[in-house]
Scaffold this motif. Structure first.
Motif, mmCIF file in Angstrom:
data_model
loop_
_atom_site.group_PDB
_atom_site.id
_atom_site.type_symbol
_atom_site.label_atom_id
_atom_site.label_comp_id
_atom_site.label_asym_id
_atom_site.label_seq_id
_atom_site.Cartn_x
_atom_site.Cartn_y
_atom_site.Cartn_z
ATOM 1 N N SER B 36 10.065 21.904 0.606
ATOM 2 C CA SER B 36 10.714 21.064 -0.399
ATOM 3 C C SER B 36 11.265 19.960 0.370
ATOM 4 C CB SER B 36 11.972 21.791 -0.846
ATOM 5 O OG SER B 36 11.668 23.065 -1.567
ATOM 6 N N GLN B 37 11.897 20.170 1.633
ATOM 7 C CA GLN B 37 12.169 19.089 2.442
ATOM 8 C C GLN B 37 11.149 18.101 2.690
ATOM 9 O OE1 GLN B 37 13.575 21.385 5.966
ATOM 10 N NE2 GLN B 37 15.777 21.551 4.900
ATOM 11 N N GLU B 40 10.734 16.054 -0.488
ATOM 12 C CA GLU B 40 11.578 15.088 -0.572
ATOM 13 C C GLU B 40 11.426 14.023 0.383
ATOM 14 O OE1 GLU B 40 16.469 14.842 -1.137
ATOM 15 O OE2 GLU B 40 15.529 16.810 -0.391
ATOM 16 N N SER B 41 11.391 14.447 1.565
ATOM 17 C CA SER B 41 11.260 12.855 2.471
ATOM 18 C C SER B 41 10.275 12.146 2.221
ATOM 19 C CB SER B 41 11.209 13.753 3.928
ATOM 20 O OG SER B 41 10.197 14.139 4.267
ATOM 21 N N SER B 45 6.056 15.379 -5.032
ATOM 22 C CA SER B 45 6.384 16.697 -5.403
ATOM 23 C C SER B 45 5.967 17.681 -4.433
ATOM 24 C CB SER B 45 5.362 16.838 -6.620
ATOM 25 O OG SER B 45 4.193 17.465 -6.401
ATOM 26 N N ARG B 46 6.408 18.975 -4.738
ATOM 27 C CA ARG B 46 6.143 19.908 -3.593
ATOM 28 C C ARG B 46 4.819 20.376 -3.804
ATOM 29 N NH1 ARG B 46 7.761 25.948 -4.957
ATOM 30 N NH2 ARG B 46 6.580 26.877 -2.958
#
Lengths: 230, 230
Positions: B36-37, B40-41, B45-46
């Motif tokens: 997830s991180q 986001e970074s 999408s995951r």
DNA sequence: GAGGAGTGATTGTCAGATAATCTTACCGAT
DNA sequence: ATCGGTAAGATTATCTGACAATCACTCCTC
């Protein structure tokens, strides 16, 4: 209770896809079933198939093109070497072993090189051209590039593809130490290369072997500051 | 018209993850950000992150454990060899080149093997034990397995890890022809192996080299039914 | 203080949907 | 009739959201 899949789903799928290619005797470029078909035949979701195919694509075993489908990939050693090279900073191989391995490969091909030089003059002129470019350069950067190219050409001159591939692999591991090598013999290296080609052209494999071995092993002295082996 | 993302998303992500490991100087076993991180970074999408990490995991660059997270993987040459070996069915390498490459590797290590035998008697006894098992067997299947093990032990006896890895790689390519080899010299091979160890133990590298070269090259005669080269 | 249950974090897997891209076939203009 | 472009279908690329499985850690109980 289930003895469950110790191996992860996608690994099984990847394995099955590989087996599919083998059992159906598919050649590079041949088409594979679509993701949906694979998912259905394996009884899993399309996502799991995707993860497997993406991993295989990363390895170059399959290729996927949007709007077309999956095809069997063509061999792509460069791709493997690229990813393997990433590990060179992580894995600790004894630098001395790397040099010894290089000696084995490069001296090992010399008999074959000598034979091919005798049959095809183009090979010798190719090596000599490299040496001329050696003498012309003044920059360290280009010198290193030429040095790499020379040794690779030497392996190529043997006509043995597997050995060339191994040499590329070894070279990747060597990159780690490239900085520490730069101060070493420079003109000395050029003359050694020149002597090597002379000896090969003359068919004197024994002396060429000695020359090359000394040349490569001379790196040993100025390579390992120390090895931190556990 | 867009020159745009020629490279697919997941390749970019994979590259960024590799760079992340490098720039942060992570060692094998260190933890990476969560999926997830990362997603986001990177602003994606995951799922895309997953495809990249799965591919990297396939290569052994990262490891992922359920409930734990991502960690930097340890080098796993076997895994690479396994996947590379798959290509052996696809790429057609000249069988003669395979044999020549084997000759280079195996004869190349003999000086190192002889030296290590002199310093460590355990190595010689290990090889001799293999030969005893050779003589005891009557089955073709076990004989082949022993033959493979013997040649691998020979490379291992040199202590040169890279060469052992290359030998494993070559062996995978050889599997393709294993069937055609089986009719060949059998007891003959055992005696050749025995003579080889004798010569090595006596420190006679030169004769050992000749013995081994003849042994390997004897395969040439009964290997290639035909090669379909384009 | 030790052991076990619970809880949170993280990956594993699934379903469905939309966008992008390529192939193919069809249709119209010349 | 041939050539060219366009539309439809197929397939991969990516996203959203959700739930299950597993592991680490905390906290509660004895």
């Amino acid at each position: 209770m289930k003895i469950v899949p110790r191996t992860k789903m996608r690994d099984q799928v990847a394995q099955q896809i590989k087996e599919y290619i083998l059992t159906n005797q598919l050649a590079p470029g041949d088409r594979l079933p679509t993701e949906s078909q694979l998912a259905e035949s394996f009884g899993i979701s399309r996502l799991s198939v995707r993860e497997a195919t993406k991993a295989l694509e990363f390895l170059g075993i399959v290729e996927s093109k949007t709007g077309v489908g999956l095809t069997v990939g063509r061999i792509d050693m460069d791709r493997i070497v690229e990813h393997l090279g990433f590990h060179s900073g992580l894995m600790d191989v004894d630098p001395e072993q790397l040099i010894d391995s290089r000696v084995i490969l490069e001296t090992g091909v010399l008999p074959y090189v000598a034979q091919r030089i005798a049959n095809d003059p183009m090979i010798e002129s190719g090596l000599r051209e490299l040496i001329d470019r050696f003498r012309a350069t003044r920059e360290l950067k280009t010198w290193i590039a030429l040095d790499i190219e020379f040794h690779r050409s030497l392996l190529e001159a043997s006509g043995l593809q597997p050995i060339v591939a191994f040499g590329d692999l070894l070279h990747v591991f060597f990159r780690r130490f490239r900085d520490s090598v730069k101060q070493g013999g420079w003109k000395q290296g050029i003359e050694s290369h020149a002597r090597l080609v002379d000896l090969l052209a003359a068919g004197n494999v024994a002396k060429a072997t000695i020359e090359l071995r000394n040349h490569i092993e001379s790196h040993k002295e100025r390579m390992p500051p120390r090895s931190r082996r556990s």
